[in-house]
Design a protein around this motif. Structure first.
Motif, PDB file in Angstrom:
ATOM      1  N   PRO B  51       0.924  -1.348  -0.012  1.00  0.00           N
ATOM      2  CA  PRO B  51      -0.058  -0.211   0.446  1.00  0.00           C
ATOM      3  C   PRO B  51       0.618   0.745   0.257  1.00  0.00           C
ATOM      4  CG  PRO B  51      -1.067  -2.157   1.617  1.00  0.00           C
ATOM      5  CD  PRO B  51       0.387  -2.323   0.967  1.00  0.00           C
ATOM      6  N   VAL B  52       2.080   1.256   0.302  1.00  0.00           N
ATOM      7  CA  VAL B  52       2.985   2.306   0.820  1.00  0.00           C
ATOM      8  C   VAL B  52       3.344   2.621  -1.312  1.00  0.00           C
ATOM      9  CG1 VAL B  52       5.096   3.435   1.717  1.00  0.00           C
ATOM     10  CG2 VAL B  52       3.930   2.117   3.304  1.00  0.00           C
ATOM     11  N   GLY B  55       0.510   4.006  -2.443  1.00  0.00           N
ATOM     12  CA  GLY B  55       0.218   5.300  -2.430  1.00  0.00           C
ATOM     13  C   GLY B  55       1.301   6.080  -3.006  1.00  0.00           C
ATOM     14  N   SER B  59      -0.080   9.433  -5.712  1.00  0.00           N
ATOM     15  CA  SER B  59       0.020  10.621  -5.590  1.00  0.00           C
ATOM     16  C   SER B  59       0.929  10.773  -6.829  1.00  0.00           C
ATOM     17  CB  SER B  59       1.259  10.279  -4.803  1.00  0.00           C
ATOM     18  OG  SER B  59       2.759  10.529  -4.335  1.00  0.00           O
ATOM     19  N   THR B  65     -11.528   7.636  -6.579  1.00  0.00           N
ATOM     20  CA  THR B  65     -11.799   6.443  -6.021  1.00  0.00           C
ATOM     21  C   THR B  65     -13.512   6.008  -6.458  1.00  0.00           C
ATOM     22  OG1 THR B  65     -12.818   8.048  -3.804  1.00  0.00           O
ATOM     23  CG2 THR B  65     -10.639   6.658  -3.850  1.00  0.00           C
ATOM     24  N   GLY B 277      -9.706  12.263  -0.178  1.00  0.00           N
ATOM     25  CA  GLY B 277     -10.010  10.617  -0.698  1.00  0.00           C
ATOM     26  C   GLY B 277     -11.154   9.955  -0.419  1.00  0.00           C
ATOM     27  N   GLY B 283      -8.651  10.469  -4.701  1.00  0.00           N
ATOM     28  CA  GLY B 283      -7.395   9.156  -3.610  1.00  0.00           C
ATOM     29  C   GLY B 283      -6.379   9.509  -4.449  1.00  0.00           C
ATOM     30  N   ALA B 287      -3.355  10.550  -1.337  1.00  0.00           N
ATOM     31  CA  ALA B 287      -2.157   9.659  -1.147  1.00  0.00           C
ATOM     32  C   ALA B 287      -1.239  10.473  -0.794  1.00  0.00           C
ATOM     33  CB  ALA B 287      -2.054   9.142  -2.536  1.00  0.00           C
ATOM     34  N   THR B 290      -1.175  11.170   2.600  1.00  0.00           N
ATOM     35  CA  THR B 290      -0.410  11.262   3.760  1.00  0.00           C
ATOM     36  C   THR B 290       0.942  11.017   3.884  1.00  0.00           C
ATOM     37  OG1 THR B 290      -2.176   9.838   2.704  1.00  0.00           O
ATOM     38  CG2 THR B 290      -0.456   8.361   4.369  1.00  0.00           C
ATOM     39  N   MET B 291       1.343  10.796   2.667  1.00  0.00           N
ATOM     40  CA  MET B 291       3.243  11.265   2.150  1.00  0.00           C
ATOM     41  C   MET B 291       3.631  12.436   2.698  1.00  0.00           C
ATOM     42  SD  MET B 291       4.340   8.429   0.360  1.00  0.00           S
ATOM     43  CE  MET B 291       2.539   7.267   0.079  1.00  0.00           C
TER      44      MET B 291
END
Lengths: 442, 316
Positions: B51-52, B55, B59, B65, B277, B283, B287, B290-291
């Protein structure tokens, strides 16, 4: 015993478990692995109605099940953003319900992302045709020329009044029940002033402002839409604010809560309910879905009507509609689709039950029936459904959206006097920049 | 019953090891080690590393989504938007503010109560249970109960304010009231975890030290101040680090109790990521957010690591 190794034992046990799980191919356990749809009922239906609306919906579903002999599994999900998140994710991952509720204001994104089946031939075969719906609702159900939803109702922002207080202020006509006609904001302000003077009360009217951005938004949109068109266009990517109209609207709203002192500027939904049910104010500005809240209050005699024209030439009602949609799924059989369409038709036919919650049925056979015409106060504001203005189409607008929260926060600060009308326009423009420049998901 | 099964399953390793050299033995051990670690590694790759990486890839795209596929290539523009977005930094600040409000309380109060509980002569189990029990309640249940108690007019906590002649803040309608509500809830709910860490450390301490101190004439207060607290210092460091990381990850209680309100004034960064997201369907943008958040956490952890190494070079 010694002949059976642990491995054999585990293998046998695992095999037995798998066999048991596979036995019912439509069981939720299996479908969760295969990605199919669990066959727990003929129609799987998602909605977002709690409270009184929820009870009415359950009644309608039960009635449909009895008359049609088909089974329906109705699931109530929490209202607003969480509901639309679940609905769109279930559809984009290919495992949606057969029928779902959607606010028409939330439809553009769902339709443009290709998550919905258009309302097409199977519907007209059941007699669901455009001419049998309130035109404003059907138009809003149409995205880029294709209808995607079957409107169930229209729920406008309306004017509640306390009959006894209105009579004391001399606002009632000869019937002793209806308000004398008001034609513009001057008439309206004069009526409020008369209410305040005649009853010696601190305020004449109330609307929920504090921590209620959606109500602020509805109040504002109704007045502004009398003067100008949508505040964003091109699917929400272009800001099209009419500066002078918006400043005019803000100035009028602020005068009610500030200079004229006709409304409290810091009422929460609780204080609003208290003030109106105890006769502290004569007018209440709210959605018709609040009718059940006041219906059972003893010693409160009230009526509900559409707002008169305020700043613009014609009356405008801010409204939204609940509608029924069929989310797109490649795995749904034609038979299930037929069941879904019949269920939607069934709910339309039962929508006189739905009207009990205050909503105006969008299905004209019910809206024009004697049963609904006799239903008061609901039938008073049928016209509001025809004058309805919805949220501007865009991927971020709609019921319960972040957009309404952001807009409503600006409007609330104008109403509380924290922001003057011109700065209010600037604040709203700035806030809209964030939404309109963000990259749209569709 | 398993006598026949075990040798067959282990043959692959055992038989090869014996005739080989020490190096070969090490390699065999290595292989067995990897084999035993496989179930964990599979899950770790599938649910964390994978997932990372996904992501990181999305990104850079306009992934949404509501549609399948990664969408169109947008380069670093998602990152540029995140970094210039006021809402992102506001929510980042809310996560930091929550950490600043809860960490001191959740590091010091459990320490105090763990020491007090350890000095009870009898029924210690009762206090340990009483303090730890709330921790096992799921977040949704805790929030429901507290939402009842915070209800305006009728709630227990609202009324408790008036018993002592105070006016309760508006727990859901005002920003300060909302922070008070969520900090009090978090304190009650997660108190037990740190309490147990301290209690475990206290139990590890040798009775003899206290005995020696008592013989030297140290009273209870001196024992706590000169023995218990200094010996608890490493545990305090651990608790502090775990608490900072846990508080920065706050989501459940704020989302369920307040939904980030009023007007997003308590929305933590994880909810911002969730909102953009999933609710706003962006999404790729989420992402990227999130990073950015991930990098900030790594920087905090690195600063922490370096600070500890400087203070305590022997023990890294």
């Amino acid at each position: 015993m010694s002949g059976l190794s642990r491995r054999q034992f585990l293998a046998a046990g695992g095999g037995a478990a798998l066999a048991a799980a596979m036995a019912g191919c439509g069981s939720p356990v299996v479908t969760s692995f295969t990605g199919g749809q669990p066959r727990t009922a003929d129609v799987i239906y998602w909605h977002l109605f709690g409270g009184g609306d929820g009870k009415n919906m359950t009644k309608m579903v039960k009635k449909y099940e009895q008359t049609s002999g088909r089974s329906v599994e109705a699931t109530l999900l929490s209202w607003g953003n969480p509901y639309y998140t679940k609905l769109s994710l279930s559809a984009s991952s290919g495992r949606p319900p057969d029928v779902a509720i959607s606010h028409l204001s939330r439809l553009p994104l769902l339709a443009q992302a290709g998550l919905l089946d258009p309302v097409a031939d199977q519907f007209s075969a059941q007699g669901i045709t455009p001419d049998k719906f309130t035109p404003a609702a059907w138009e809003k159900a149409t995205v880029d020329g294709t209808p995607y939803a079957v409107p169930l109702d229209t729920h406008p922002f309306v004017l509640f009044y306390n009959t006894a207080l209105a009579e004391k202020a001399g606002l009632l006509d000869a019937t002793g029940e209806n308000l004398k006609p008001m034609n513009n904001s001057d008439d309206f302000v004069a009526a409020l002033q008369a209410l305040k003077d005649a009853n010696g009360s601190k305020y004449a009217a109330v609307a929920s402002i504090t921590a209620d951005p959606s109500t602020c938004w509805r109040f504002f949109m109704m007045i502004y839409s009398g003067l100008a068109g949508p505040i964003v266009s091109q699917g929400g990517t272009e800001v099209t604010i009419d500066r002078s109209a918006m400043e005019h609207t803000f100035a009028f709203m602020q005068s009610l809560t500030q200079e004229k002192g006709l409304m409290p500027s810091n009422a929460t939904s609780t204080t609003t309910t208290t003030l109106f049910s105890q006769g502290g104010v004569g007018f209440l500005f709210d959605g018709e879905w609040q009718i059940p809240t006041y219906r059972d209050v003893k010693s409160l005699d009230f009526n509900v009507v559409p707002f008169p024209a305020l700043l613009g030439p014609k009356p405008v009602a801010y409204a939204d509609s609940h509608s029924l949609v069929i989310p797109r799924s490649s795995r749904r059989s034609a038979e299930r689709t037929d069941d879904a369409v019949r269920f939607i038709k069934g709910l339309l036919d039962e929508s006189s039950i739905w009207a009990d919650g205050g909503h105006v049925p969008a299905w004209l056979p019910v809206q024009q029936s004697q049963e609904f015409v006799n239903l008061k106060p609901q039938s008073n504001y049928t016209q509001a459904a025809f004058n309805a203005v919805y949220d501007p189409p865009g991927w971020y607008t709609g019921a319960g959206s972040d957009f309404q929260t952001a807009m409503g926060s600006v409007i609330a600060s104008v109403l509380t006097g924290g922001t003057d009308p011109a700065s209010g326009v600037d604040a709203m423009t700035a806030s809209l920049q964030t939404f309109s420049t963000a990259r749209p998901p569709v | 019953m398993t006598a026949t099964a075990i040798p067959t399953s282990a043959t692959g390793v055992d038989v090869q090891v014996r005739p080989e050299t020490a190096r070969g033995a090490a390699r065999g051990h290595n292989r067995a080690g990897w084999l035993f670690a496989t179930p964990f590694l599979v899950l770790y790759v599938a649910f964390l590393i994978g997932p990372v990486l996904i992501g990181l890839v999305i990104s850079l795209f306009n992934t949404t989504t509501v549609k399948s596929g990664v969408g169109s290539w947008v380069g670093l523009s998602n990152y540029a938007e995140v970094l210039s977005q006021k809402d992102f930094w506001a929510s980042m600040w809310h996560s930091v503010l929550f950490t600043l409000l809860t960490t001191p309380l959740l590091v010091l109060l459990p320490l105090l109560f763990a020491i007090l509980a350890s000095r009870m002569a009898r029924k210690q189990w009762f206090f340990r249970l009483a303090f730890f029990a709330p921790y096992v309640v799921p977040s949704s249940a805790v929030c429901l109960i507290f939402a009842f108690m915070y209800t305006p007019e009728t709630g227990l906590i609202t009324n408790a304010f008036s018993w002592v002649g105070l006016t309760a803040p508006d727990f859901f309608g005002s920003t300060s009231g909302a922070w008070f509500a969520v900090v009090l809830l978090t304190l009650w709910w997660t108190f037990g975890f740190n309490f147990i860490l301290y209690t475990a450390a206290i139990q590890e301490m040798s009775e003899e030290i206290y005995e020696a101190a008592a013989i030297d004439g140290a009273g209870p207060w001196q024992q706590i101040r000169m023995i218990t607290i200094p010996l608890l210092r490493p545990t305090m460091g651990l608790v502090l680090m775990l608490q900072v990381l846990a508080s920065l990850k706050v989501f459940d209680q704020i989302y369920i109790l307040l939904a980030g309100g009023p007007a997003y004034s308590t929305r933590p960064v994880i909810q911002y990521i969730y909102d953009t997201g999933f609710t706003a369907y962006r999404g790729g943008y989420a992402a990227a957010a999130t990073m950015v958040y991930f990098v900030i956490l790594v920087v905090i952890s690195a600063v922490w690591f370096l600070a500890r190494r400087r203070n305590n070079p022997a023990k890294v």
